[in-house]
Design an enzyme around this catalytic site. Structure first.
Site, mmCIF file in Angstrom:
data_model
loop_
_atom_site.group_PDB
_atom_site.id
_atom_site.type_symbol
_atom_site.label_atom_id
_atom_site.label_comp_id
_atom_site.label_asym_id
_atom_site.label_seq_id
_atom_site.Cartn_x
_atom_site.Cartn_y
_atom_site.Cartn_z
ATOM 1 N N ARG D 239 11.238 7.162 -2.519
ATOM 2 C CA ARG D 239 10.740 8.478 -2.915
ATOM 3 C C ARG D 239 10.756 9.354 -1.676
ATOM 4 N NH1 ARG D 239 5.658 8.959 -1.350
ATOM 5 N NH2 ARG D 239 4.696 6.967 -1.728
ATOM 6 N N HIS D 243 3.470 10.988 -2.262
ATOM 7 C CA HIS D 243 3.000 10.208 -3.409
ATOM 8 C C HIS D 243 2.663 11.108 -4.584
ATOM 9 C CE1 HIS D 243 0.844 7.262 -5.769
ATOM 10 N NE2 HIS D 243 -0.253 7.978 -5.711
ATOM 11 N N TYR D 252 2.299 7.391 6.639
ATOM 12 C CA TYR D 252 2.604 5.963 6.518
ATOM 13 C C TYR D 252 4.097 5.650 6.656
ATOM 14 C CZ TYR D 252 3.105 7.981 1.865
ATOM 15 O OH TYR D 252 3.456 8.788 0.813
HETATM 16 C C1 TPP Z 1 -4.904 0.003 -11.418
HETATM 17 C C2 TPP Z 1 -4.671 1.126 -10.481
HETATM 18 N N1 TPP Z 1 -4.941 0.949 -9.188
HETATM 19 C C3 TPP Z 1 -4.734 1.935 -8.303
HETATM 20 C C4 TPP Z 1 -4.250 3.137 -8.729
HETATM 21 C C5 TPP Z 1 -4.023 4.274 -7.725
HETATM 22 N N2 TPP Z 1 -2.588 4.403 -7.499
HETATM 23 C C6 TPP Z 1 -1.849 5.250 -8.233
HETATM 24 S S1 TPP Z 1 -0.219 5.072 -7.926
HETATM 25 C C7 TPP Z 1 -0.526 3.847 -6.807
HETATM 26 C C8 TPP Z 1 0.604 3.182 -6.125
HETATM 27 C C9 TPP Z 1 1.469 2.487 -7.106
HETATM 28 O O1 TPP Z 1 2.554 1.971 -6.454
HETATM 29 P P1 TPP Z 1 3.861 1.622 -7.264
HETATM 30 O O2 TPP Z 1 3.543 0.736 -8.404
HETATM 31 O O3 TPP Z 1 4.851 1.125 -6.277
HETATM 32 O O4 TPP Z 1 4.331 3.002 -7.890
HETATM 33 P P2 TPP Z 1 4.820 4.298 -7.148
HETATM 34 O O5 TPP Z 1 3.631 5.186 -7.006
HETATM 35 O O6 TPP Z 1 5.413 3.902 -5.845
HETATM 36 O O7 TPP Z 1 5.837 4.868 -8.056
HETATM 37 C C10 TPP Z 1 -1.870 3.602 -6.665
HETATM 38 C C11 TPP Z 1 -2.454 2.625 -5.735
HETATM 39 C C12 TPP Z 1 -4.008 3.298 -10.102
HETATM 40 N N3 TPP Z 1 -3.594 4.452 -10.600
HETATM 41 N N4 TPP Z 1 -4.203 2.271 -10.951
#
Ligand code: TPP
Ligand code: TPP
Ligand code: MG
Ligand code: MG
Lengths: 320, 325, 325, 320
Positions: D239, D243, D252
């Site tokens: 990406r 975020h 990071y």
């Molecule tokens: C169960 C849960 N834990 C934490 C979060 C907060 N959070 C939202 S996105 C994210 C990272 C998710 O990483 P990934 O699965 O790699 O998806 P990306 O955001 O990289 O597309 C986090 C920690 C959440 N929404 N749901």
């Protein structure tokens, strides 16, 4: 025969006998009228006995609903365990926990759980605490094969792996999640393959061969202690009794299968090995048995004669 | 009329609904040959096969999540969580997805999921197998919460739950499975959200559900001898709650007691008490009493367990106090 | 005196306790360089390193479970669950293990675990990031539940929570992070279980906690102009609950209102209302009012969200009704 | 070049452009003042475009907080999506869900989730429903790399595996769980190894190569349809934005790393391939861009002019 000294082998044998006899006695007492559930581990004793043989006193364990064996192998007192099954004040949990919740913090037995899988992340945390405090201790998480299906397993092992925690994950694979055979809950035939998802070693061992278990455990524990943890060890075994006292254990498996496994009884097996290799004499073995039986008579007596907790104590140990 | 136990009535409801609608199926741990922990589903696998009576891995989050997924594409799953104590593992799926998905999509999807589970103490099963947790689910918009107190209600409510297009937490009580009452052969349904007066009386309104209805009825019998007439009101479903039946009873009696087996603090009885104190305040001539479990995990020792759980004597004492005796 | 925001006060509490006691450490998702979703822990990793400010995998059950394990062997973890909405994933560990282990072992172990999390609406974060779920944890014996309404309280309560040998759910509110008030440089602690009167008044007791204290104070200011004097009582911790401060206020005013941001049905305000109606019945001269969120998930659209959440106007309307105006 | 016809390749290209331009426009509008959060997937478009290229209309998808791309690739209307970001009555969720909850059941887009990982067990259930009703449909569960740490991943994939469900699990591996790089949450370097814990195929593909993704997806979808599911596909990507809108994405990771990945932009790459292989002309490509921009102008207009929901509608769609 392995390079284990005779004393250690006899100790392992004695541990298995303690577990077996304790549970047989518990079953007898239960039939006479103990409260609640008990989940005996009859047939599975080689795993706790083998694993705990090389744990230090200050190493930790955490176990499950079917945890009597693990707890005994780590050195818990039979009288206080029995008293807990009797729901007495002198029981390990002062009658509040019962069979599924026995702990003995003096012996670093950190507890058991009625919620399958929950001990696994907790064990990771114990490992973390050890590592952060440089305690040079290892923690063993015991759990069943069914538990490997749980999210708790995945998250707990995952955390231990990424932080390289000194945790030995020991799966007591009796090949059934209660009534559901492995083939109905996983495509894997070797549960140690679960380790591949975390980049950690996964080792399978004949869980009815106490010596083999002990060998694997010794090595794995030392690796964990050196910072090479975590490690997953899967011992394949079989529970030759029902899931708990209310289950005859017949609806989901054949009598023949049970009989086959009874022939592979781990205690009989080690006894034969001890005798054949002249590590122990019949008399010594008999004395192990008798000593255990005596201890159990004492334990039952202790439990019977112990007072019930005062009901008001139900409200103690709650702070909010 | 024939009698059925609560267990049999639930099994019959499942059987009838499965026969009626091929989309209905069961999933859960050890529900096939083993018949479930309390043997509720015993025999159903013989009748419907493993396709429709599905043993699952020990993985409660996936049981709930997969039930939702199947429902989204037209199935009508009845998912079993063996003990409500384990439902926390599935709670995220139940509360964040099952309960909210219809809402979150602006009404685009239906969610015909029934989560069958059981709770309660009384069998010395210890702190991990004895909880009463209905308050947690009743706090969540979108979930029906059903807690039948007898076999007749259990059957009629379960059939309605299975036909409902929105998710239902169907919470049984382990100590009721062996209780029997008359259950007609003919089909019947009980609507969700309608309470029932289990015993009429003029002195005190006792709102009770699940096993506590039995406790209240037993207490009422004894108290009648002392000249105290309890009116035992069983809402049967906590969400939606039949406020009318409760409030009109309180309007009649002027006194209210709520009996529940969950921990007193934050239990659903607090909600019932709050409703009464808000909406029937002018009719009340005494404080609202709550008879509930002490704020404690459920201990293993049976006497301790009895001490912690509410019982007939607690109800009687509260009633006498309300009557100023 | 200097002012700190709620965010800064919490960060300072963490920093002071970490300095004081090497056993205290933080674990949670994205808490290190990223500083957490609301930047509460920003900078702490620079000061204490990754050993004590630990980013975890996205795996809430293991965050809670591992916190427990670490606590069992002498550490004092402060585990963060990023949103209380996600706490359901950890709820089994929190409720079945963390809350009960001391009890289940007959008192053999101590469980000094703090779960820091935040909840509440107001930022259009939608149904999965806006819930108020304190009632669920306050129903569980063994858990302290702390919900500070300002920076001063947050700091003093968090420090006490970290020093507590039993588990604490420390629930922050995302809309309070930017609110500032005076916070002394000198160290202070606030005991868990002690409420505070945030504004004295003679007419109506308003029990409110977390962000609702602000709403109540704002409403009180307006109402004062109409001659209605609210007494705003902030229990600060829901478990243990300072019943005395609530009941003695009600004894004075004779009228009670409970304000909370959670869904009305089954919210912790129901418990507070039930306590008042049971223990201060004879002092009440009007029904107990509850001002709470409507029974709905929190919708995304900000106006809808405002409609669902309780606000100053709702409080004022309820107050006028109580005063018969 | 692969054996995909020109039309399909152009379609994939157009899909990627739709995703990119939609999100760029959403960012612009967000900066002007939209409510809530949005999580753009800029840089990751090849995965949804490639995967959905070979899905049938009646196949299902389920996605995540970063789901715009998946939803667009499955055919959702940009105007109703935009209206949802504007929290309008005409939005897909009538303003109740927002960016993280968009669904379109007419197009078998079953929704998104703000709770990371939750879609995975739900997708298993969708697969179960398809299988039980012999629907001959496949479901794709999209999720991020961080989600593979969750218990939900383990339980959901585990269930799909044991019941051989027609589910394609697609991990959009942007190598960060929010701010946490892979090396800080797993020992694995190839997330497809997670599949080994379930005895299912795990395939890794360059997630910035739309054609490679489409090839893998075509094959995997057909296998799932034939009953050989589930399958895990991991597309490695990046990406190139933060975020979410509140994150500059700098604390990071290094600027250099981001710049490196921008050079590997999947849209630029496919454009070059289309041009070099004379599959599309510059004019055609420009027309794709222009058509999308026009559609987006319309979408924004639609969103702007749509009415707000009535606040009382907040209480609709709740039945208990
Ligand atoms: C169960 C849960 N834990 C934490 C979060 C907060 N959070 C939202 S996105 C994210 C990272 C998710 O990483 P990934 O699965 O790699 O998806 P990306 O955001 O990289 O597309 C986090 C920690 C959440 N929404 N749901
Ligand atoms: C989370 C949870 N789900 C279900 C149960 C009910 N249950 C108790 S033991 C058991 C089977 C566990 O299988 P396994 O892990 O193999 O252990 P075993 O009983 O074979 O020793 C089940 C389903 C439980 N106690 N906890
Ligand atoms: Mg097993
Ligand atoms: Mg990612």
């Amino acid at each position: 025969m392995p390079e284990m000294d005779a004393a250690k082998l006899k100790e392992i044998y004695a541990t298995m006998v303690r577990i077996r006899f304790f549970e047989e006695r518990a079953i007898t007492e239960y039939r006479k009228g103990l409260p609640g559930f008990i989940h005996p581990s009859i047939g599975q004793e080689a795993i706790p006995a083998g694993v705990c043989a090389f744990l230090r006193e200050d190493d930790y364990i955490i176990t499950t609903h079917r945890g009597h064996g693990d707890i005994i192998a780590k050195g818990a007192r039979l009288d206080r365990m029995m008293a807990e099954l009797f729901a007495k004040e002198t029981g390990y949990c002062r009658g509040k926990g019962g069979s599924m919740h026995i702990a003995d913090v003096e012996r670093n037995i950190l507890g058991a759980t009625g919620i399958v899988g929950d001990g696994i992340p907790i064990a990771a945390g114990v490992g973390l605490g050890c590592k952060m405090q440089n305690l040079d201790r290892v923690v063993v998480a015991f759990f069943g094969d069914g538990a490997t299906n749980s999210g708790a397993f995945h998250e707990g092992v995952g955390l231990a792996a990424i932080w390289s925690l000194p945790v030995l994950f020991v799966c007591e694979n009796n090949q059934f999640q209660q009534s559901t055979p492995m083939r109905d809950y996983t495509r894997l035939t070797d549960l140690a393959d679960r380790a591949k998802a975390y980049g950690i070693p996964g080792i399978t061992v004949d869980g009815n061969d106490a010596i083999a278990v002990a060998e694997v455990a010794r090595e794995s524990i030392e690796k964990c202690r050196k910072g090479e943890g975590p490690i997953l060890v899967v011992g394949n075994t079989y529970r030759t009794v029902g899931h708990h006292m209310g289950d005859p254990g017949t609806s989901y498996r054949s009598k023949e299968e049970v009989e086959e496994w009874k022939k592979k009884d781990p205690i009989d097996r080690l006894r034969r090995q001890l005798l054949e290799n002249k590590i122990a004499t019949e008399a010594e073995i008999e004395e192990i048995h008798n000593a255990t039986l005596r201890e159990l008579d004492e334990a039952v007596k202790f439990a019977q004669e112990s007072p019930e907790p005062k009901v008001e104590e139900a409200l103690e140990d709650i702070y909010a | 009329m024939r009698e059925l136990t609560y267990r049999e009535a639930i099994r019959e409801a499942l059987r009838e609904e499965m026969k009626r609608d091929p989309k209905v199926f069961l999933m859960g741990e050890e529900i096939a040959e083993y018949g479930g922990s309390y043997k509720v589903t015993l025999g159903l696998v013989d009748e419907f096969g493993h396709e429709r009576v599905r043993n699952t891995p020990l993985a409660e989050a996936s049981i709930a999540g997969a039930a939702l997924g199947a429902a989204l594409v037209g199935m009508r799953p009845v998912a079993e969580i063996m003990y409500i104590d384990f439902s926390f593992i599935a709670a995220d799926q139940i509360i964040n997805q099952i309960a909210k998905l219809r809402y979150m999509t602006g009404g685009m999807v239906k969610v015909p999921v029934v989560i069958r589970t059981q709770g309660g103490g009384g069998v010395a099963a210890g702190p991990h197998h004895s909880q009463s947790l209905e308050a947690i689910y009743a706090h969540i918009p979108g979930l029906f919460v059903v807690m039948p107190s007898n076999a007749y209600d259990a059957k009629g409510l379960l059939k309605s739950s299975i036909r409902e297009d929105n998710p239902v937490m169907f919470i049984e009580h382990k100590k009721l499975y062996g209780e029997a009452c008359e259950v007609p052969e003919e089909e019947y349904l009980i609507p969700l959200g309608k309470g029932e007066i289990k015993r009429p009386g003029k002195d005190i309104t006792v709102v009770a559900y699940s096993r506590c209805v039995l406790r209240a009825l037993n207490a009422a019998q004894d108290l009648a001898k002392e000249g105290i007439e309890l009116e035992v009101v069983d809402p049967r479903t906590l969400k939606p709650l039949d406020e009318d039946i409760i409030l009109s009873s309180v309007q009649k009696t002027g006194k209210a007691m709520v009996v529940y087996e969950a921990c007193r603090t934050g239990g659903f009885g607090a909600e019932i008490a709050a409703i009464i104190s808000e909406k029937a305040f002018d009719y009340l001539d005494a404080p609202i009493k709550r008879v509930a479990a002490l704020d404690s995990p459920v201990p293993f020792n049976p006497k301790m367990e009895d001490y912690v759980l509410p019982n007939e004597d607690n109800i009687k004492a509260a009633a006498r106090e309300l009557m100023g005796k």
